[in-house]
Design a protein around this motif. Structure first.
Motif, PDB file in Angstrom:
ATOM      1  N   CYS A 115      10.311 -49.799 -40.263  1.00  0.00           N
ATOM      2  CA  CYS A 115      11.321 -49.233 -39.371  1.00  0.00           C
ATOM      3  C   CYS A 115      12.019 -50.356 -38.634  1.00  0.00           C
ATOM      4  O   CYS A 115      11.424 -51.374 -38.319  1.00  0.00           O
ATOM      5  CB  CYS A 115      10.691 -48.274 -38.376  1.00  0.00           C
ATOM      6  N   CYS A 121      13.718 -49.865 -35.763  1.00  0.00           N
ATOM      7  CA  CYS A 121      13.999 -49.521 -34.368  1.00  0.00           C
ATOM      8  C   CYS A 121      13.400 -50.592 -33.452  1.00  0.00           C
ATOM      9  O   CYS A 121      12.443 -51.264 -33.816  1.00  0.00           O
ATOM     10  CB  CYS A 121      13.417 -48.153 -34.025  1.00  0.00           C
ATOM     11  N   CYS A 138      11.392 -42.447 -31.864  1.00  0.00           N
ATOM     12  CA  CYS A 138      12.111 -42.785 -33.091  1.00  0.00           C
ATOM     13  C   CYS A 138      11.768 -41.750 -34.167  1.00  0.00           C
ATOM     14  O   CYS A 138      10.595 -41.523 -34.459  1.00  0.00           O
ATOM     15  CB  CYS A 138      11.725 -44.192 -33.558  1.00  0.00           C
ATOM     16  N   PHE A 172      12.219 -41.968 -37.283  1.00  0.00           N
ATOM     17  CA  PHE A 172      11.769 -42.571 -38.537  1.00  0.00           C
ATOM     18  C   PHE A 172      10.289 -42.957 -38.508  1.00  0.00           C
ATOM     19  O   PHE A 172       9.576 -42.723 -39.467  1.00  0.00           O
ATOM     20  CB  PHE A 172      12.593 -43.828 -38.850  1.00  0.00           C
ATOM     21  N   CYS A 173       9.851 -43.581 -37.401  1.00  0.00           N
ATOM     22  CA  CYS A 173       8.480 -44.118 -37.407  1.00  0.00           C
ATOM     23  C   CYS A 173       7.593 -43.477 -36.351  1.00  0.00           C
ATOM     24  O   CYS A 173       6.389 -43.691 -36.351  1.00  0.00           O
ATOM     25  CB  CYS A 173       8.505 -45.631 -37.193  1.00  0.00           C
TER      26      CYS A 173
HETATM   27 ZN    ZN Z   1      11.251 -46.515 -35.619  1.00  0.00          ZN
END
Ligand code: ZN
Length: 328
Positions: free
Chosen positions: A264, A266, A297, A299-300
């Motif tokens: 990720c 971020c 986040c 995504f992660c």
């Molecule tokens: Zn992330």
């Protein structure tokens, strides 16, 4: 371990790739499952996002481009948005935003394309983008030439590649809770082919037509690959079963450090910029209500917390903790 295999058919204008995401895909699913707000993906969403992840790696592996390839699907169904981002080093991340119930047997159109307004966008975002430079983006609908809804993301992407790159492509994709995998076969452009209609030289004409037959034969073999085989067989077995009579030449596979893997991008600084873009008033409102600003986040799953001092620092430019770590 997740892997990407590239190959060509010697002497024929056809190339191909095979991807198998195992640990990278399981990592993405596990992060989602441990998100207490969303919980795990329902099976049809998992299949869609997995197929997109496999396709994203194949498309990134297929271009010479120093930047991220972002594959998005969005529309008017309970799955509002699906995103897969693959970097040039094949690291990837993926997420879906779900806003309603998804039935166990939901089709692609039931998930994202209820009224045929769903779209798929492919974005190439250069790593070192110049100020003012826009990333390249291509958008295709989720319906075919006669307006019929497409029910496989592979068909949508085949349309995209034909439109944007003028390349005949065959894509076979599959995903379950362990593996996301895909096979891509593509016809390489042949010089002068566009002028085929005007060719008077019959030898030249036959040569071009012959090469096109090679692609047809290989694409029929590729399409014979079953979902189940793609999910359960290793790369060696799949390539041997499909193409044992063809002049297959393989390149060194991308596995492990060089292969597809979850990562990720971020970080606290970018989250801080996002919070700043909300404006002082909005941020003060959130702090008054919740005592801090907390951003997760998608995504992660990392959680970023900005207490009143951190948040004030974002606006004064004197943030004492902009380089601080995230809380996982
Ligand atoms: Zn992330």
């Amino acid at each position: 371990m997740s892997e990407l295999h590239k190959f060509i058919f010697e002497g024929l204008p056809v190339r191909g790739m095979l991807v198998r995401l195992t640990d990278a895909w399981q990592d993405i699913l596990a992060r989602r499952a441990s998100n207490t707000t969303t919980g795990a993906y329902p099976a049809p969403v998992r299949q869609l996002l997995g197929e997109m992840a496999a396709a994203g790696v194949l498309m990134q592996g297929n271009i010479k481009f120093n930047g991220a390839l972002v594959l998005q699907i969005f529309g008017d169904g309970p799955v509002k948005l699906g995103v897969v981002e693959v970097q040039p080093d094949l690291s990837l991340r993926a997420t879906c935003t779900q806003v309603g119930e998804v039935a166990d047997n939901a089709s692609l159109s039931e998930m994202v394309n209820v009224n045929n307004v769903g779209r798929c966008a492919i974005t190439l975002d250069p790593q070192d983008r110049l100020p003012g430079q826009q990333p390249y983006q291509g958008v295709v609908p989720l319906f075919g030439d006669r307006g019929e809804k497409l029910e496989n993301i592979s068909e949508v992407l085949e349309h995209y590649m034909l439109q944007s790159e003028q390349l005949d492509t065959v894509l076979v994709l599959a995903a379950d809770d362990q593996v996301a995998a895909g096979l891509l076969i593509q016809r390489l452009p042949v010089e002068g082919e566009g002028n085929l209609a005007g060719k008077t030289d019959s030898v030249e004409r036959e040569a071009v037509l012959g090469q096109s037959e090679d692609f047809s034969r290989i694409s029929i073999l590729a399409k014979s690959l079953k979902r189940e085989e793609l999910l359960t067989l290793d790369a060696e077995t799949i390539l041997h079963r499909l193409f044992w009579e063809e002049p297959l030449a393989r390149f060194e596979p991308f596995i492990g450090e060089t292969g597809p893997r979850f990562a990720c991008r971020c970080n606290r600084e970018r989250v801080g910029q996002m919070i700043r873009s909300l404006g002082t008033e909005e941020v003060e409102g959130i702090i008054a209500e919740q005592g801090q600003v907390e951003v997760g986040c998608d995504f992660c799953g990392a959680q970023y917390r900005f207490d009143p001092v951190d948040a004030a620092g974002l606006f004064t430019g004197l943030n004492p903790d902009v380089s601080g770590g995230s809380v996982h």
